[in-house]
Design an enzyme around this catalytic site. Sequence first.
Site, PDB file in Angstrom:
ATOM      1  N   GLU A  31     -72.691 -61.563 -37.157  1.00 17.68           N
ATOM      2  CA  GLU A  31     -72.970 -61.363 -35.678  1.00 17.68           C
ATOM      3  C   GLU A  31     -72.677 -59.956 -35.214  1.00 17.68           C
ATOM      4  OE1 GLU A  31     -71.112 -64.718 -33.277  1.00 17.68           O
ATOM      5  OE2 GLU A  31     -70.348 -65.128 -35.230  1.00 17.68           O
TER       6      GLU A  31
ATOM      7  N   SER B 202     -72.601 -67.785 -32.575  1.00 15.01           N
ATOM      8  CA  SER B 202     -74.093 -67.617 -32.324  1.00 15.01           C
ATOM      9  C   SER B 202     -75.176 -68.486 -32.800  1.00 15.01           C
ATOM     10  CB  SER B 202     -74.059 -65.992 -32.717  1.00 15.01           C
ATOM     11  OG  SER B 202     -73.514 -65.336 -31.705  1.00 15.01           O
TER      12      SER B 202
ATOM     13  N   TYR C 261     -81.066 -65.013 -28.194  1.00 12.47           N
ATOM     14  CA  TYR C 261     -81.124 -63.475 -28.179  1.00 12.47           C
ATOM     15  C   TYR C 261     -82.636 -62.962 -27.828  1.00 12.47           C
ATOM     16  CZ  TYR C 261     -76.316 -64.110 -29.071  1.00 12.47           C
ATOM     17  OH  TYR C 261     -74.940 -64.451 -29.129  1.00 12.47           O
TER      18      TYR C 261
ATOM     19  N   ARG D  20     -65.320 -70.261 -23.468  1.00 18.33           N
ATOM     20  CA  ARG D  20     -66.420 -71.146 -23.036  1.00 18.33           C
ATOM     21  C   ARG D  20     -66.640 -72.378 -24.197  1.00 18.33           C
ATOM     22  NH1 ARG D  20     -71.228 -68.445 -24.888  1.00 18.33           N
ATOM     23  NH2 ARG D  20     -71.729 -70.037 -26.134  1.00 18.33           N
TER      24      ARG D  20
ATOM     25  N   ASP E  90     -69.018 -75.507 -25.164  1.00 19.04           N
ATOM     26  CA  ASP E  90     -70.482 -75.871 -25.176  1.00 19.04           C
ATOM     27  C   ASP E  90     -70.458 -77.602 -25.560  1.00 19.04           C
ATOM     28  OD1 ASP E  90     -70.984 -73.408 -24.989  1.00 19.04           O
ATOM     29  OD2 ASP E  90     -71.268 -73.060 -27.094  1.00 19.04           O
TER      30      ASP E  90
ATOM     31  N   GLU F 237     -68.276 -77.100 -29.552  1.00 15.81           N
ATOM     32  CA  GLU F 237     -67.264 -75.981 -29.801  1.00 15.81           C
ATOM     33  C   GLU F 237     -66.676 -75.252 -28.735  1.00 15.81           C
ATOM     34  OE1 GLU F 237     -69.268 -73.125 -32.536  1.00 15.81           O
ATOM     35  OE2 GLU F 237     -70.554 -72.488 -31.043  1.00 15.81           O
TER      36      GLU F 237
ATOM     37  N   ASN G 220     -66.008 -71.475 -27.658  1.00 18.46           N
ATOM     38  CA  ASN G 220     -65.986 -69.946 -28.063  1.00 18.46           C
ATOM     39  C   ASN G 220     -64.919 -69.059 -27.272  1.00 18.46           C
ATOM     40  OD1 ASN G 220     -67.068 -67.424 -28.419  1.00 18.46           O
ATOM     41  ND2 ASN G 220     -69.323 -67.780 -28.598  1.00 18.46           N
TER      42      ASN G 220
ATOM     43  N   GLY H  36     -70.673 -64.386 -25.495  1.00 18.16           N
ATOM     44  CA  GLY H  36     -71.266 -62.831 -25.312  1.00 18.16           C
ATOM     45  C   GLY H  36     -70.873 -62.168 -24.038  1.00 18.16           C
TER      46      GLY H  36
END
Length: 314
Positions: A23, A149, A217, A256, A258, A275, A277, A281
């Site tokens: 990443e 990611s 991205y 965060r 998800d 998951e 995070n 980002g």
Amino acid sequence: MIAPAPPRTKTNIAVCYGGWSAERDVSLRSGEAVAGALEGEGYVVTRIDVDRNIATKLADLKPDACFNALHGEFGEDGCLQGILECLEIPYTHSGVLASALAMHKERAKDVLKLAGVPVADAVLVSRREVAASHPMTPPYVVKPVAEGSSVGVRIVRSGDAPAAVVSDGGSADEIVMAERYVAGRELTCAVIGDFVTQITEILPAEGLDFYDFEAKYAPGGSRHQVPADLSPDINQMIGKYTLAAHRALGCRGVSRADYRFDDTEGGTGELVCLEVNTQPGMTETSLVPELAQHAGWTFGELVRWIVEDASCKR
């Protein structure tokens, strides 16, 4: 409403980014955006593209705090956090244990289940084993155990040849997670301190199966709907699970979570957490800055809050 961002009390900030994980490119984008925003807030910023000499560089620099903008291996899994603890340099985001736990998908699932947060069934297998036969009834998702990611994530559907996962990279003996696929909507929610944000629905561009690396991205890879169009009970449930997950893993600062929510016609209606995070980002168009903006903070105010929250023994 989110509380006002705190005033600036620190001066010299090291922004650690880049590194050598899969990443790296994402981290470079996050770190550059953060560094620019911190400078705009009046901080003196030193950008550090992390290499194996990072401990020496930080010891020589002696910053007031380190903004950890690394993603993936070494930077997000507790390793850099351990170095910063040894050097007694305050740092952002979660500490050693929470970072390591959240990064390892199987260990994180164990903790989340105990906290009452629903997760999808999964098994750990080698790529060789997946190539030989399906580890569970398709559809299922194959993903690295400790990457973010959406790197290396593949959906295996009925009729797919499982041998294809070997060509995705990594050795045949690499251990991966095979996780039951949950159809439906892609949702995310964040915690900033003890404030739970609104929920974002992520809508991948046409032709993309899910919120994969390209959707995250590539220009036009996805669009975000904030707040997501959800019933009050689902909205409340996701907020409750997000805070529970943050606390159960021992996260600090910003995290965060998800989710997948199957409200498809004839679907199961289930909601699962995919998951957590611990270092989301941090470009101005990333999910957490977008959620913070919806709550009333500019990107600069968000990074200022994160830096002023930095500490050791997290």
